[in-house]
Design a protein around this motif. Structure first.
Motif, mmCIF file in Angstrom:
data_model
loop_
_atom_site.group_PDB
_atom_site.id
_atom_site.type_symbol
_atom_site.label_atom_id
_atom_site.label_comp_id
_atom_site.label_asym_id
_atom_site.label_seq_id
_atom_site.Cartn_x
_atom_site.Cartn_y
_atom_site.Cartn_z
ATOM 1 N N SER A 184 -9.057 0.903 -3.420
ATOM 2 C CA SER A 184 -8.296 1.792 -4.286
ATOM 3 C C SER A 184 -9.071 2.072 -5.576
ATOM 4 C CB SER A 184 -6.946 1.162 -4.636
ATOM 5 O OG SER A 184 -7.128 0.016 -5.457
ATOM 6 N N ASN A 185 -8.679 3.141 -6.265
ATOM 7 C CA ASN A 185 -9.338 3.475 -7.529
ATOM 8 C C ASN A 185 -9.164 2.362 -8.562
ATOM 9 O OD1 ASN A 185 -10.166 5.899 -6.479
ATOM 10 N ND2 ASN A 185 -8.641 7.140 -7.548
ATOM 11 N N THR A 186 -7.957 1.756 -8.569
ATOM 12 C CA THR A 186 -7.706 0.655 -9.519
ATOM 13 C C THR A 186 -8.663 -0.502 -9.266
ATOM 14 O OG1 THR A 186 -5.362 1.246 -9.681
ATOM 15 C CG2 THR A 186 -5.994 -0.996 -10.368
ATOM 16 N N HIS A 187 -8.832 -0.855 -7.998
ATOM 17 C CA HIS A 187 -9.751 -1.953 -7.656
ATOM 18 C C HIS A 187 -11.184 -1.589 -8.046
ATOM 19 C CE1 HIS A 187 -12.388 -4.385 -5.063
ATOM 20 N NE2 HIS A 187 -11.431 -5.300 -5.133
ATOM 21 N N ALA A 188 -11.570 -0.345 -7.811
ATOM 22 C CA ALA A 188 -12.932 0.081 -8.141
ATOM 23 C C ALA A 188 -13.177 0.030 -9.646
ATOM 24 C CB ALA A 188 -13.175 1.495 -7.615
ATOM 25 N N ILE A 189 -12.193 0.459 -10.435
ATOM 26 C CA ILE A 189 -12.337 0.434 -11.898
ATOM 27 C C ILE A 189 -12.457 -0.998 -12.396
ATOM 28 C CG2 ILE A 189 -11.150 0.905 -14.073
ATOM 29 C CD1 ILE A 189 -9.990 3.423 -12.707
ATOM 30 N N MET A 190 -11.646 -1.904 -11.827
ATOM 31 C CA MET A 190 -11.721 -3.305 -12.233
ATOM 32 C C MET A 190 -13.067 -3.915 -11.860
ATOM 33 S SD MET A 190 -7.834 -4.502 -11.279
ATOM 34 C CE MET A 190 -8.127 -6.233 -11.607
ATOM 35 N N ALA A 191 -13.565 -3.556 -10.670
ATOM 36 C CA ALA A 191 -14.880 -4.055 -10.252
ATOM 37 C C ALA A 191 -15.977 -3.520 -11.165
ATOM 38 C CB ALA A 191 -15.159 -3.656 -8.804
ATOM 39 N N ALA A 192 -15.860 -2.252 -11.565
ATOM 40 C CA ALA A 192 -16.841 -1.674 -12.486
ATOM 41 C C ALA A 192 -16.767 -2.345 -13.854
ATOM 42 C CB ALA A 192 -16.601 -0.170 -12.626
ATOM 43 N N ALA A 193 -15.567 -2.720 -14.275
ATOM 44 C CA ALA A 193 -15.405 -3.397 -15.569
ATOM 45 C C ALA A 193 -16.124 -4.740 -15.567
ATOM 46 C CB ALA A 193 -13.925 -3.582 -15.888
ATOM 47 N N VAL A 194 -16.094 -5.437 -14.420
ATOM 48 C CA VAL A 194 -16.784 -6.728 -14.330
ATOM 49 C C VAL A 194 -18.284 -6.543 -14.543
ATOM 50 C CG1 VAL A 194 -17.342 -8.671 -12.826
ATOM 51 C CG2 VAL A 194 -15.051 -7.693 -12.781
ATOM 52 N N ILE A 195 -18.862 -5.567 -13.824
ATOM 53 C CA ILE A 195 -20.295 -5.320 -13.950
ATOM 54 C C ILE A 195 -20.622 -4.806 -15.348
ATOM 55 C CG2 ILE A 195 -22.232 -3.975 -13.057
ATOM 56 C CD1 ILE A 195 -20.828 -3.931 -10.352
ATOM 57 N N SER A 196 -19.747 -3.954 -15.891
ATOM 58 C CA SER A 196 -19.978 -3.407 -17.230
ATOM 59 C C SER A 196 -19.935 -4.507 -18.287
ATOM 60 C CB SER A 196 -18.925 -2.343 -17.557
ATOM 61 O OG SER A 196 -18.967 -1.287 -16.628
ATOM 62 N N LEU A 197 -19.074 -5.504 -18.084
ATOM 63 C CA LEU A 197 -19.002 -6.606 -19.048
ATOM 64 C C LEU A 197 -20.345 -7.306 -19.156
ATOM 65 C CD1 LEU A 197 -17.505 -8.499 -20.962
ATOM 66 C CD2 LEU A 197 -16.776 -9.834 -18.966
ATOM 67 N N TRP A 198 -21.054 -7.395 -18.038
ATOM 68 C CA TRP A 198 -22.383 -7.993 -18.088
ATOM 69 C C TRP A 198 -23.250 -7.264 -19.108
ATOM 70 C CZ3 TRP A 198 -25.675 -11.674 -17.505
ATOM 71 C CH2 TRP A 198 -27.036 -11.397 -17.453
ATOM 72 N N GLY A 199 -23.088 -5.953 -19.185
ATOM 73 C CA GLY A 199 -23.872 -5.177 -20.124
ATOM 74 C C GLY A 199 -23.550 -5.467 -21.576
ATOM 75 N N PHE A 200 -22.368 -6.044 -21.854
ATOM 76 C CA PHE A 200 -21.986 -6.337 -23.231
ATOM 77 C C PHE A 200 -22.064 -7.818 -23.566
ATOM 78 C CE2 PHE A 200 -19.802 -2.197 -22.702
ATOM 79 C CZ PHE A 200 -20.344 -1.539 -23.802
#
Length: 478
Positions: A189-205
């Motif tokens: 789902s889009n919600t799951h994809a956004i949450m997964a992207a947030a995990v990877i994006s957190l690595w960037g911060f």
């Protein structure tokens, strides 16, 4: 060593801001486009979610540094706010996340180096190159924070050139149809994809706390740490969101998935092989240039913990330049082991494996650090002020963001998080035994004047003091 000599090896605002931004961007920007391509362009919403959460954490961390400055920054403050067991747990987790994350920096740098030397695409050669570079940076790190700061001004400038050249010029070649064609490729789902992207994006911060944790190496920390934290975040966020999204609208999706150097491949796609080589060379300098800054973090936190009696005393030993050299050598040895254990035929796969470990380790200390601010404000009798309501809301927002990231990280991150938490239980037993063994010798109690001055001990039932300190006296008003 006199105070003037110590100050000569510390960083000012410019170097601290660049180090903070460089630590964040160096930790992920150069490989993140390939990792986010596995989710799709919907990951832009993951960036937005992550930025809001990290902004809340940055404001909280900056306020903690203003109200309660101490060696080890917000991570050290966790122990002062919640007690020695939580302090030990958070310090251990954060320490793990810093040096494990540094392994990803090396892998990312070698991925770009493979642009010039294709033999580095072979796993064994890539691992040996990572290890050689690692120990070279150990030698540089031993020279002191001021030398590191000067080096990062140069490497940070290379980083901005690489990112902004793609992040600005690339929009003139942006293909919206290509960008939206692979919007969500996760089959979830889009919600799951956004949450997964947030995990990877957190690595960037990861590294938003860099300025705070480096307090002992900073000139005028009360002023410079909050400024460097916010300015560093603003620089990193602008570069991240622009560059990662524009690349998805330039490179074909299949090529981006397989790329070990997405910025260099994008430059070559747009402007030819010569420019691609120049971008790749600067990316190597920038990516590997973040290593010395992260080395400060991976030594300052255990150094503070060692001075408090939580870590072995060897982590507190410093050389004439104020560098915790034994801790630096110890973590470099551990990093060597992680690089060898995570060797993969695919550099991007090795990168994702390492960042999963690092994110798993950082979530718990970030959560406690977020909540430590209201504790500090209550202890300083600020709970009736308007600031208390504002910053408590920011702390809760930051905590909620961490919960979302933890949910999106999946079972592997939860597994490693629980495993590491279990390890801290016997380690705390060793800490208690050590405190008893060294009773009567100058072992600094965890609640100490290291940050806020001694508070009176709390009498026990027998009327004697037992070394515990009241929170309202530990966080005494200035």
């Amino acid at each position: 060593m006199d105070s003037h000599h110590q100050t000569a090896h510390r960083m000012g605002l410019t170097a601290l801001t660049i180090m903070t931004a460089s630590n964040m961007m160096g930790s992920g920007v150069f490989m993140l486009p390939s990792s986010l391509a596995r989710i799709g362009s919907i990951s832009v919403w993951g960036w937005v979610l992550t930025f809001c959460g990290v902004l809340a954490l940055a404001l909280v961390f900056a306020k903690v540094s203003e109200l309660a400055p101490c060696k080890g920054g917000v991570i050290a403050n966790i122990g002062h706010a919640f007690g020695p067991y939580i302090g030990l747990q958070a310090t251990l987790f954060y320490w793990l996340s810093t040096w494990i994350g540094n392994c990803a920096l090396l892998v990312s740098g070698v991925g770009y180096l493979a642009y010039f030397f294709p033999i580095l695409l072979k796993p064994l050669y890539a691992a040996l190159t990572c290890i050689t570079l690692l120990w070279g940076f150990v030698i540089l790190g031993l020279q002191g924070a001021r030398i590191v700061g000067y080096a990062q001004i140069f490497t940070g400038s290379c980083m901005l050139i690489v990112i902004l050249s793609i992040g600005i010029s690339g929009w003139f070649h942006f293909d919206y149809g290509l960008y939206t064609q692979f919007y969500n490729v996760t089959n979830q789902s889009n919600t799951h994809a956004i949450m997964a992207a947030a995990v990877i994006s957190l690595w960037g911060f990861l590294g938003i706390e860099s300025a705070s944790v480096s307090e002992a190496q900073v000139i005028n920390p009360k002023r410079n740490i909050p400024l460097a934290t916010i300015c560093g975040l603003a620089i990193a966020a602008l570069c991240y969101i622009s560059s990662s999204n524009v690349i998805m609208g330039i490179l074909p999706h299949s090529q981006l998935l397989a790329s070990t150097s997405p910025f260099a491949d994008t430059a070559r796609f747009l402007w030819g092989p010569t420019v691609g080589q120049c971008i790749s060379a600067m990316a190597i300098i920038a990516c590997l240039g973040a290593m010395p800054g992260w080395q400060i973090l991976q030594t300052e936190v255990p150094r503070s913990a060692a001075e408090a009696g939580l870590f072995p005393r060897m982590f507190a030993a410093t050389n004439q330049r104020g560098v915790a050299y034994k801790g630096l050598i110890c973590t470099a040895s551990l990093m060597t082991g992680v690089i060898l254990l995570t060797i993969s035929p695919n550099l991007e796969q090795q990168f994702r494996t390492i960042i999963t470990l690092a994110i798993s380790a950082c979530l718990i200390p970030y959560a406690f650090a977020a909540v430590s601010l209201p504790v500090v404000m209550v202890a300083k009798k600020l709970r009736h002020s308007r600031q208390f309501a504002v910053y408590s809301s920011l702390s809760l927002l930051g905590l909620a963001f961490i919960v979302v990231v933890l949910m999106g990280a999946g079972t592997q991150a939860l597994y490693w998080g629980v495993m590491m938490q279990m390890i801290t239980i016997p380690l705390y037993l060793l800490f208690v035994i050590r405190q008893q063994t060294f009773k009567g010798t100058p072992v600094t109690p965890f609640f100490s004047e290291q940050c806020f001055g001694h508070g009176p001990s709390v009498p026990n039932s027998a009327g004697n003091t037992d070394g515990r300190y009241r929170i309202d006296t530990v966080y005494k008003e200035d």
